[in-house]
Design a protein around this motif. Structure first.
Motif, PDB file in Angstrom:
ATOM      1  N   ALA A  55       0.823  -1.216   0.000  1.00 50.61           N
ATOM      2  CA  ALA A  55       0.000   0.000   0.000  1.00 50.61           C
ATOM      3  C   ALA A  55       0.855   1.263   0.000  1.00 50.61           C
ATOM      4  N   LEU A  56       2.161   1.110   0.222  1.00 48.88           N
ATOM      5  CA  LEU A  56       3.066   2.255   0.349  1.00 48.88           C
ATOM      6  C   LEU A  56       3.870   2.508  -0.914  1.00 48.88           C
ATOM      7  N   LEU A  57       3.612   1.759  -1.974  1.00 52.26           N
ATOM      8  CA  LEU A  57       4.445   1.851  -3.174  1.00 52.26           C
ATOM      9  C   LEU A  57       4.512   3.264  -3.762  1.00 52.26           C
ATOM     10  N   PRO A  58       3.411   4.027  -3.815  1.00 56.29           N
ATOM     11  CA  PRO A  58       3.548   5.394  -4.332  1.00 56.29           C
ATOM     12  C   PRO A  58       4.520   6.245  -3.517  1.00 56.29           C
ATOM     13  N   GLY A 170      -4.688 -10.089   8.034  1.00 54.64           N
ATOM     14  CA  GLY A 170      -3.345  -9.540   8.066  1.00 54.64           C
ATOM     15  C   GLY A 170      -3.081  -8.621   6.896  1.00 54.64           C
ATOM     16  N   GLY A 171      -3.504  -9.058   5.709  1.00 54.43           N
ATOM     17  CA  GLY A 171      -3.322  -8.210   4.541  1.00 54.43           C
ATOM     18  C   GLY A 171      -4.099  -6.917   4.653  1.00 54.43           C
ATOM     19  N   MET A 172      -5.319  -7.015   5.172  1.00 53.50           N
ATOM     20  CA  MET A 172      -6.151  -5.813   5.316  1.00 53.50           C
ATOM     21  C   MET A 172      -5.595  -4.871   6.368  1.00 53.50           C
ATOM     22  N   SER A 173      -5.348  -5.395   7.565  1.00 54.90           N
ATOM     23  CA  SER A 173      -4.917  -4.526   8.662  1.00 54.90           C
ATOM     24  C   SER A 173      -3.565  -3.906   8.365  1.00 54.90           C
ATOM     25  N   GLY A 174      -2.669  -4.680   7.750  1.00 56.64           N
ATOM     26  CA  GLY A 174      -1.368  -4.134   7.405  1.00 56.64           C
ATOM     27  C   GLY A 174      -1.470  -2.962   6.467  1.00 56.64           C
ATOM     28  N   ARG A 175      -2.312  -3.077   5.470  1.00 52.97           N
ATOM     29  CA  ARG A 175      -2.442  -2.002   4.487  1.00 52.97           C
ATOM     30  C   ARG A 175      -3.188  -0.790   5.061  1.00 52.97           C
ATOM     31  N   VAL A 176      -4.222  -1.050   5.856  1.00 54.15           N
ATOM     32  CA  VAL A 176      -4.974   0.067   6.446  1.00 54.15           C
ATOM     33  C   VAL A 176      -4.093   0.826   7.429  1.00 54.15           C
ATOM     34  N   ILE A 177      -3.411   0.091   8.298  1.00 53.76           N
ATOM     35  CA  ILE A 177      -2.547   0.748   9.289  1.00 53.76           C
ATOM     36  C   ILE A 177      -1.435   1.539   8.607  1.00 53.76           C
ATOM     37  N   VAL A 193       5.643  -0.025  12.462  1.00 62.23           N
ATOM     38  CA  VAL A 193       4.438  -0.353  13.236  1.00 62.23           C
ATOM     39  C   VAL A 193       3.952  -1.759  12.899  1.00 62.23           C
ATOM     40  N   ILE A 194       3.978  -2.117  11.616  1.00 60.05           N
ATOM     41  CA  ILE A 194       3.578  -3.472  11.215  1.00 60.05           C
ATOM     42  C   ILE A 194       4.492  -4.507  11.850  1.00 60.05           C
ATOM     43  N   GLY A 195       5.793  -4.208  11.921  1.00 63.44           N
ATOM     44  CA  GLY A 195       6.715  -5.123  12.577  1.00 63.44           C
ATOM     45  C   GLY A 195       6.356  -5.359  14.029  1.00 63.44           C
ATOM     46  N   ALA A 196       5.954  -4.302  14.727  1.00 65.22           N
ATOM     47  CA  ALA A 196       5.559  -4.437  16.129  1.00 65.22           C
ATOM     48  C   ALA A 196       4.299  -5.289  16.281  1.00 65.22           C
ATOM     49  N   VAL A 197       3.331  -5.089  15.391  1.00 60.25           N
ATOM     50  CA  VAL A 197       2.114  -5.913  15.410  1.00 60.25           C
ATOM     51  C   VAL A 197       2.457  -7.381  15.187  1.00 60.25           C
ATOM     52  N   ALA A 198       3.369  -7.634  14.257  1.00 56.12           N
ATOM     53  CA  ALA A 198       3.765  -9.012  13.949  1.00 56.12           C
ATOM     54  C   ALA A 198       4.456  -9.671  15.140  1.00 56.12           C
ATOM     55  N   GLN A 272      -3.254   9.217   0.952  1.00 57.02           N
ATOM     56  CA  GLN A 272      -2.702   7.906   1.275  1.00 57.02           C
ATOM     57  C   GLN A 272      -3.523   7.171   2.329  1.00 57.02           C
ATOM     58  N   GLY A 273      -4.022   7.884   3.340  1.00 62.24           N
ATOM     59  CA  GLY A 273      -4.810   7.232   4.375  1.00 62.24           C
ATOM     60  C   GLY A 273      -6.087   6.612   3.839  1.00 62.24           C
ATOM     61  N   ILE A 274      -6.762   7.336   2.953  1.00 57.74           N
ATOM     62  CA  ILE A 274      -7.990   6.796   2.344  1.00 57.74           C
ATOM     63  C   ILE A 274      -7.666   5.599   1.464  1.00 57.74           C
ATOM     64  N   VAL A 275      -6.575   5.681   0.715  1.00 60.87           N
ATOM     65  CA  VAL A 275      -6.177   4.553  -0.135  1.00 60.87           C
ATOM     66  C   VAL A 275      -5.906   3.322   0.721  1.00 60.87           C
ATOM     67  N   GLY A 276      -5.243   3.506   1.865  1.00 60.00           N
ATOM     68  CA  GLY A 276      -5.014   2.380   2.757  1.00 60.00           C
ATOM     69  C   GLY A 276      -6.314   1.783   3.274  1.00 60.00           C
ATOM     70  N   SER A 277      -7.291   2.625   3.525  1.00 59.29           N
ATOM     71  CA  SER A 277      -8.579   2.149   4.040  1.00 59.29           C
ATOM     72  C   SER A 277      -9.359   1.345   3.004  1.00 59.29           C
TER      73      SER A 277
END
Length: 422
Positions: A55-58, A170-177, A193-198, A272-277
């Motif tokens: 989700a962060l590629l741009p 996992g795919g959803m929450s990672g991209r939204v977060i 942050v994703i690393g900490a969740v993992a 970016q936040g909306i795109v993640g959502s």
């Protein structure tokens, strides 16, 4: 000691046969809920880490000054590393145990996750992501093999569906977060942050997962492994299932690698936040994967695959619209179709393989993640060359491949029935 206590069968009265007790887990039984939650969390951690940059590629493109096709390698390297190492890791799980290999895989992957936010260049980021994918390789095949050994056959599709549902969460929450965190603090903090969740998921997984009761250590001899792999690849049903998994993931990898670029550009120009959502549509995948067992019960395996393929293709065509509502509806259908098809195909592999289940599952996972790498790279190249229509074209061709293979499987099954009737 009674026959029942030893697990032996016995006869009661005149011709009444009592089968041996099955000590494997079943819904409502001891350990099943803990096992389901543990593997659900493992699925969350795996997909959150594996696709943490998607989700962060741009933003990654902007920082390093590269095109979508180059930035997409941060996704393709991770899935490619997993595809390359899943078979060797499955062999280790045959020798040292499913739980040990899954625990080690998650531990190394979350350790690498601490380093990813500090990558000084795109090249270093791609290398770290490749190593992270390789580390995660021990989890998918070991998980399905664990379930095949520890869960009763009638509950297997549902159990694997719950693991796949964890993938979708996992795919959803990672991209939204990452979308919302990156909007405020940048992509590096988001990946941290994703690393900490993992890490939290990995610790809970190890504490919850019941010790295996039906695992028998196998051999690490290369000749034995090669013979097992050869036997699986010689099975026409398994070959079809591997190809179906790869093609479904080609669609999914391409769509979700490129969708961020499409939605941040005109005519949408979303932050970016909306795109993640947007990735909240993964919740649909959680439902469709969990329902895969009921779907197979009503339609049969091939009927379920036809439905999954048709749903995915409809979503692809709907996403061609230039307004947000039909694009979102298209993503919902693509996600539902993909996760249903994946759950059906992966559970069919576990049922079809009577020996070397870890290797059979590993070959499926390898094909699946090769499809992800191909979809990420080719989908991004098609987007660069022809816009979103190019990415959709790649997806439609992959779905046609799924349908064609399923038709061939249906014809082969009919020929076997006719031959048996003779």
């Amino acid at each position: 000691m009674s026959p029942a206590s030893t697990g032996a069968s016995t006869t009661v009265g005149a011709g009444t046969f009592v089968p041996p007790s099955d000590s494997r887990m079943a819904p409502g039984g001891p350990g099943y809920r803990r096992m389901s939650l543990a593997l659900f969390l493992a699925g969350v951690a795996t997909f959150a880490l594996l696709y943490s940059t998607q989700a962060l590629l741009p933003l990654i493109s902007g920082e390093f000054g590269v095109a979508a096709s180059e930035a997409s390698w941060t996704v393709a390297a991770a899935t490619g590393g997993l595809a390359l190492f899943v078979l060797p890791m499955s062999a280790l799980s045959e020798r040292y145990g499913r739980r040990a290999v899954m625990t080690a895989s998650l531990g190394v992957a979350v350790g690498l996750g601490v380093l990813v936010p500090f990558a000084p260049s795109l090249g270093a980021l791609v290398v770290l992501r490749g190593l992270q994918g390789a580390a995660l390789a021990g989890l998918p095949a070991s998980a399905t093999a664990y379930l095949a050994e520890e869960v009763r056959p009638r509950a297997l599709v549902t159990a694997i569906g719950l693991f796949v549902a964890g993938n979708s969460v996992g795919g959803m929450s990672g991209r939204v977060i990452t979308g919302w965190v990156a909007q405020e603090w940048g992509w590096r903090v988001a990946v941290g942050v994703i690393g900490a969740v993992a890490v939290a998921c990995a610790v809970a997984f190890r504490l919850l997962l019941p010790a295996p009761r039906h695992f028998t250590p196998g051999s690490l001899r290369p000749r034995v492994l090669a013979r097992t792999v050869r036997d699986h690849l010689a099975d026409p049903l398994l070959r079809r299932l591997y190809a179906i998994g790869a093609l479904f993931m080609t669609v999914f990898g391409g769509v979700y690698t490129v969708i961020g670029y499409r939605l941040t550009e005109a005519p949408f120009s979303l932050p970016q936040g909306i795109v993640g959502s947007i990735f909240l549509v993964y919740l649909v995948g959680t439902v469709s994967a969990s329902a895969a067992g009921r779907l197979v019960g009503r339609l049969g395996r091939r009927g379920a695959l036809y439905l999954a393929g048709g749903t995915t293709a409809t979503g692809l065509l709907l996403s061609l619209a230039d307004s947000l509502a039909p694009v979102l509806a298209g993503l919902v259908l693509i996600t539902a179709g993909f996760f249903a098809g994946h759950a059906v195909a992966s559970s069919a592999v576990s049922k079809a393989a009577t020996t070397g289940r870890a290797q059979a599952s590993a070959l499926y996972q390898s094909a699946y993640y090769i499809g992800s790498s191909v979809g990420s790279t080719v989908g991004a190249m098609a987007f660069h060359a022809g816009g979103w229509a190019g990415t959709v074209g790649v997806g439609v061709l992959a779905v046609l491949g799924v349908v064609t293979i399923t038709v061939l499987g249906t014809r082969a099954a009919r020929r076997e029935v006719v031959a048996g009737a003779r």
